[in-house]
Design a protein around this motif. Structure first.
Motif, PDB file in Angstrom:
ATOM      1  N   ALA A 274       0.833  -1.205   0.000  1.00 53.65           N
ATOM      2  CA  ALA A 274       0.000   0.000   0.000  1.00 53.65           C
ATOM      3  C   ALA A 274       0.866   1.253   0.000  1.00 53.65           C
ATOM      4  CB  ALA A 274      -0.923  -0.005   1.217  1.00 53.65           C
ATOM      5  N   ALA A 275       1.994   1.205   0.718  1.00 54.79           N
ATOM      6  CA  ALA A 275       2.927   2.335   0.691  1.00 54.79           C
ATOM      7  C   ALA A 275       3.479   2.546  -0.717  1.00 54.79           C
ATOM      8  CB  ALA A 275       4.068   2.091   1.674  1.00 54.79           C
ATOM      9  N   GLN A 312       3.290   2.954   9.737  1.00 55.64           N
ATOM     10  CA  GLN A 312       4.460   2.422   9.028  1.00 55.64           C
ATOM     11  C   GLN A 312       4.406   2.686   7.526  1.00 55.64           C
ATOM     12  OE1 GLN A 312       4.567  -1.756   8.454  1.00 55.64           O
ATOM     13  NE2 GLN A 312       6.768  -1.873   8.083  1.00 55.64           N
ATOM     14  N   PRO A 313       3.325   2.313   6.812  1.00 56.22           N
ATOM     15  CA  PRO A 313       3.308   2.581   5.372  1.00 56.22           C
ATOM     16  C   PRO A 313       3.318   4.069   5.039  1.00 56.22           C
ATOM     17  CG  PRO A 313       1.189   1.705   6.111  1.00 56.22           C
ATOM     18  CD  PRO A 313       2.150   1.523   7.238  1.00 56.22           C
ATOM     19  N   LEU A 314       2.666   4.881   5.876  1.00 57.44           N
ATOM     20  CA  LEU A 314       2.699   6.322   5.628  1.00 57.44           C
ATOM     21  C   LEU A 314       4.115   6.869   5.814  1.00 57.44           C
ATOM     22  CD1 LEU A 314      -0.623   7.402   7.360  1.00 57.44           C
ATOM     23  CD2 LEU A 314      -0.114   7.499   4.912  1.00 57.44           C
ATOM     24  N   ALA A 315       4.813   6.353   6.827  1.00 55.21           N
ATOM     25  CA  ALA A 315       6.201   6.787   7.053  1.00 55.21           C
ATOM     26  C   ALA A 315       7.101   6.361   5.901  1.00 55.21           C
ATOM     27  CB  ALA A 315       6.715   6.226   8.380  1.00 55.21           C
ATOM     28  N   GLU A 316       6.880   5.156   5.372  1.00 53.30           N
ATOM     29  CA  GLU A 316       7.675   4.692   4.230  1.00 53.30           C
ATOM     30  C   GLU A 316       7.435   5.577   3.015  1.00 53.30           C
ATOM     31  OE1 GLU A 316       9.999   2.395   4.127  1.00 53.30           O
ATOM     32  OE2 GLU A 316       9.743   1.962   6.264  1.00 53.30           O
ATOM     33  N   ALA A 320      10.118   8.112   0.983  1.00 54.27           N
ATOM     34  CA  ALA A 320      10.318   8.012  -0.468  1.00 54.27           C
ATOM     35  C   ALA A 320      10.030   9.333  -1.190  1.00 54.27           C
ATOM     36  CB  ALA A 320       9.431   6.911  -1.035  1.00 54.27           C
ATOM     37  N   GLY A 321       9.618  10.356  -0.448  1.00 55.01           N
ATOM     38  CA  GLY A 321       9.417  11.662  -1.060  1.00 55.01           C
ATOM     39  C   GLY A 321       7.978  12.072  -1.304  1.00 55.01           C
ATOM     40  N   ALA A 322       7.023  11.242  -0.887  1.00 55.93           N
ATOM     41  CA  ALA A 322       5.605  11.572  -1.113  1.00 55.93           C
ATOM     42  C   ALA A 322       5.102  12.470   0.019  1.00 55.93           C
ATOM     43  CB  ALA A 322       4.779  10.294  -1.211  1.00 55.93           C
ATOM     44  N   HIS A 323       5.780  13.606   0.218  1.00 54.42           N
ATOM     45  CA  HIS A 323       5.497  14.461   1.369  1.00 54.42           C
ATOM     46  C   HIS A 323       4.086  15.043   1.322  1.00 54.42           C
ATOM     47  CE1 HIS A 323      10.125  15.220   1.880  1.00 54.42           C
ATOM     48  NE2 HIS A 323       9.768  13.957   2.026  1.00 54.42           N
ATOM     49  N   THR A 324       3.682  15.543   0.167  1.00 49.61           N
ATOM     50  CA  THR A 324       2.359  16.159   0.070  1.00 49.61           C
ATOM     51  C   THR A 324       1.260  15.140   0.319  1.00 49.61           C
ATOM     52  OG1 THR A 324       3.143  17.821  -1.504  1.00 49.61           O
ATOM     53  CG2 THR A 324       0.771  17.406  -1.448  1.00 49.61           C
ATOM     54  N   ALA A 325       1.396  13.965  -0.271  1.00 43.31           N
ATOM     55  CA  ALA A 325       0.385  12.919  -0.089  1.00 43.31           C
ATOM     56  C   ALA A 325       0.286  12.501   1.371  1.00 43.31           C
ATOM     57  CB  ALA A 325       0.709  11.707  -0.962  1.00 43.31           C
ATOM     58  N   VAL A 326       1.418  12.396   2.051  1.00 43.40           N
ATOM     59  CA  VAL A 326       1.409  11.997   3.458  1.00 43.40           C
ATOM     60  C   VAL A 326       0.811  13.103   4.318  1.00 43.40           C
ATOM     61  CG1 VAL A 326       2.866  11.402   5.434  1.00 43.40           C
ATOM     62  CG2 VAL A 326       3.311  10.382   3.191  1.00 43.40           C
ATOM     63  N   TRP A 327       1.121  14.359   4.006  1.00 43.00           N
ATOM     64  CA  TRP A 327       0.503  15.461   4.751  1.00 43.00           C
ATOM     65  C   TRP A 327      -1.013  15.459   4.558  1.00 43.00           C
ATOM     66  CZ3 TRP A 327       0.166  18.690   8.487  1.00 43.00           C
ATOM     67  CH2 TRP A 327      -0.689  19.782   8.407  1.00 43.00           C
ATOM     68  N   GLN A 328      -1.467  15.267   3.329  1.00 46.91           N
ATOM     69  CA  GLN A 328      -2.906  15.226   3.081  1.00 46.91           C
ATOM     70  C   GLN A 328      -3.567  14.122   3.890  1.00 46.91           C
ATOM     71  OE1 GLN A 328      -2.680  14.649  -1.127  1.00 46.91           O
ATOM     72  NE2 GLN A 328      -2.803  16.841  -1.625  1.00 46.91           N
ATOM     73  N   LEU A 349       1.526   9.358  14.575  1.00 46.14           N
ATOM     74  CA  LEU A 349       0.840  10.029  13.473  1.00 46.14           C
ATOM     75  C   LEU A 349       0.998  11.545  13.589  1.00 46.14           C
ATOM     76  CD1 LEU A 349      -0.974   9.106  11.046  1.00 46.14           C
ATOM     77  CD2 LEU A 349      -2.895   9.973  12.386  1.00 46.14           C
ATOM     78  N   LEU A 350       0.913  12.072  14.806  1.00 42.41           N
ATOM     79  CA  LEU A 350       1.130  13.510  15.005  1.00 42.41           C
ATOM     80  C   LEU A 350       2.544  13.911  14.598  1.00 42.41           C
ATOM     81  CD1 LEU A 350      -0.661  13.861  18.452  1.00 42.41           C
ATOM     82  CD2 LEU A 350      -1.297  15.114  16.370  1.00 42.41           C
ATOM     83  N   THR A 351       3.520  13.088  14.958  1.00 43.45           N
ATOM     84  CA  THR A 351       4.904  13.359  14.576  1.00 43.45           C
ATOM     85  C   THR A 351       5.071  13.343  13.067  1.00 43.45           C
ATOM     86  OG1 THR A 351       5.753  12.408  16.639  1.00 43.45           O
ATOM     87  CG2 THR A 351       7.281  12.532  14.776  1.00 43.45           C
ATOM     88  N   LEU A 352       4.465  12.363  12.422  1.00 39.26           N
ATOM     89  CA  LEU A 352       4.563  12.262  10.965  1.00 39.26           C
ATOM     90  C   LEU A 352       3.890  13.453  10.297  1.00 39.26           C
ATOM     91  CD1 LEU A 352       5.551  10.565   8.607  1.00 39.26           C
ATOM     92  CD2 LEU A 352       3.417   9.255   8.739  1.00 39.26           C
ATOM     93  N   ALA A 353       2.753  13.882  10.833  1.00 37.34           N
ATOM     94  CA  ALA A 353       2.080  15.055  10.289  1.00 37.34           C
ATOM     95  C   ALA A 353       2.962  16.296  10.399  1.00 37.34           C
ATOM     96  CB  ALA A 353       0.748  15.276  11.000  1.00 37.34           C
ATOM     97  N   ALA A 354       3.627  16.441  11.533  1.00 37.09           N
ATOM     98  CA  ALA A 354       4.527  17.583  11.717  1.00 37.09           C
ATOM     99  C   ALA A 354       5.697  17.518  10.738  1.00 37.09           C
ATOM    100  CB  ALA A 354       5.033  17.616  13.153  1.00 37.09           C
ATOM    101  N   ASP A 355       6.231  16.328  10.535  1.00 36.51           N
ATOM    102  CA  ASP A 355       7.346  16.175   9.597  1.00 36.51           C
ATOM    103  C   ASP A 355       6.920  16.487   8.162  1.00 36.51           C
ATOM    104  OD1 ASP A 355       9.034  15.390  11.636  1.00 36.51           O
ATOM    105  OD2 ASP A 355       8.741  13.232  11.284  1.00 36.51           O
ATOM    106  N   ALA A 356       5.709  16.086   7.802  1.00 33.39           N
ATOM    107  CA  ALA A 356       5.258  16.213   6.408  1.00 33.39           C
ATOM    108  C   ALA A 356       4.641  17.568   6.110  1.00 33.39           C
ATOM    109  CB  ALA A 356       4.237  15.111   6.091  1.00 33.39           C
ATOM    110  N   ARG A 357       4.311  18.340   7.137  1.00 32.91           N
ATOM    111  CA  ARG A 357       3.578  19.590   6.938  1.00 32.91           C
ATOM    112  C   ARG A 357       4.380  20.577   6.103  1.00 32.91           C
ATOM    113  NH1 ARG A 357       3.873  24.442   9.379  1.00 32.91           N
ATOM    114  NH2 ARG A 357       2.011  25.775   9.294  1.00 32.91           N
TER     115      ARG A 357
END
Length: 395
Positions: A274-275, A312-316, A320-328, A349-357
């Protein structure tokens, strides 16, 4: 593969039989029938399972019908070529080749099989060159006129949506993607209710082929496949996701629901697949993961998927560079999750959102300040403070 069997049937059948005898299945089935029809080998005796009615599906029936049609033609009078032979990994046909073959058929007095023609129409790319449209207008055969009509008629985009199926004994409620395939051949429609579709889900050995039936309409294939992801009988395999990601079409609720359920899959290989699918889709123009995130939030807050697995898949994908998709996805998942009780995975998830924002991105989360104001230095509170500070700094 089917094109290879056709070439065998039109060439040296005896030589093909010697080669293909080693791969003749021991059990009756479509593949055995096709090999037998192309080579003259004897197929295993037919066997009708008492459970066959459980496996009847729209796309499965269409794939089977095309195979039966081809087997009959291979055994009797093989056509010069198949219209629906893919020209791309996703399954698209070459419109110029289809036009050329239809002209050849008119000139030489043969006609393609109805199922082969339908599959070719479903595999046409979303944009067809004007010269092909003009050339098709000059065709006179029934198949040629159908091809020309399909190119000339601007089909409406198939509509997909999500319905709720109430929980039953041993099963929680499920969200099921539904489909209105108006504008496409009836072979891909599914008039059943969401409850009927869930009840009929059983193992489908050819599920991996379904995305290649409609490679220009990802949402159609996703709507057919999605119910297989929410029952114990569902075993889609990673190839299905590869096919869906390779297909064309706008983002929609069916594919979003597919990703959300598979991000929360209990099988790691499906989460990683899925990632990979999200990484591929994120590179497509117009892709938006907001609906996927909203589904993750809804499914996780209702305890239908495990939130911790989705990180995990969102972090992967983020790595890989899909920053906008992960932020969305993360920003859309948070409203439902923050409104519910805290659970494992929320801090990540909060940490990942902050990283991708991205800089300047607005985020309206009324519950975030209260979570950030919690005393102590728990991971959850620290993650909430970091995201809250980032959002506040751009106001």
């Amino acid at each position: 593969m089917l094109d290879g069997l056709l070439r065998a049937a039109r060439g040296d059948r005896a030589a093909a039989a010697r080669v293909l005898a080693a791969v003749m299945p021991q059990w009756a089935g479509t593949w055995a029938d096709l090999i037998a029809a192309a080579t003259g080998l004897t197929a295993p005796p037919p066997y009708e399972s008492p459970f066959a009615h459980l496996y009847v599906t729209t796309l499965g029936t269409f794939v089977e019908r095309r195979s039966v049609e081809l087997a009959a033609r291979l055994a009797a009078d093989p056509p010069p070529a198949l219209l629906a032979t893919p020209a791309t990994v996703a399954g698209h046909v070459d419109p110029d080749r289809v036009l050329s073959l239809l002209r050849q058929a008119e000139r030489d007095g043969w006609q393609p099989g109805p199922a082969d023609l339908t599959q070719a129409l479903l595999r046409l790319p979303r944009a067809v060159d004007a010269t092909v449209v003009e050339g098709a207008a000059g065709l006179a055969s029934p198949a040629g006129r159908r091809f020309a009509d399909h190119l000339r008629t601007a089909a409406a985009e198939p509509r997909t949506w999500v319905e709720e199926v109430p929980g039953q004994a041993y099963h929680s409620g499920r969200r099921i993607a539904m489909l209105d395939a108006a504008g496409l051949p009836a072979d891909v429609a599914d008039p059943r209710t969401a409850t009927q579709r869930v009840a009929a889900v059983h193992h489908q050995p050819r599920l991996a082929l379904w995305p290649m039936v409609t490679p220009s309409h990802r949402e159609v294939a996703a709507a057919h496949i999605q119910p297989y992801l929410v029952t114990p009988h569902g075993s889609p395999g990673t190839t299905v996701l590869e096919g869906l990601a390779a297909a064309d079409g706008p983002p929609g609720p069916a594919m979003s629901l597919v990703l959300a359920y598979l991000f929360g899959s209990s099988r790691q290989e499906m989460r990683l697949a899925a990632a990979d699918a999200l990484i591929t889709l994120a590179a497509r123009p117009g892709w938006d993961s907001t609906t996927t995130g909203a589904e993750i939030g809804a499914l996780s807050s209702d305890e239908r998927i495990v939130l911790q697995r989705t990180v995990q898949p969102l972090a992967e994908a983020f790595k890989a560079g899909a920053h906008t998709a992960v932020w969305q996805a993360t920003s859309a998942a948070l409203p439902a999750l923050l409104a519910a009780a805290p659970r494992p995975g929320l801090a990540d998830l909060l940490t990942l959102a902050a990283d991708a924002r991205p800089g300047g991105a607005r985020l309206d989360l009324p519950e975030l300040p209260a979570l950030a104001a919690r005393p102590g230095r728990s991971r959850l509170a620290e993650s909430a403070r970091r995201l809250a500070a980032l959002v506040a700094s751009d106001r």
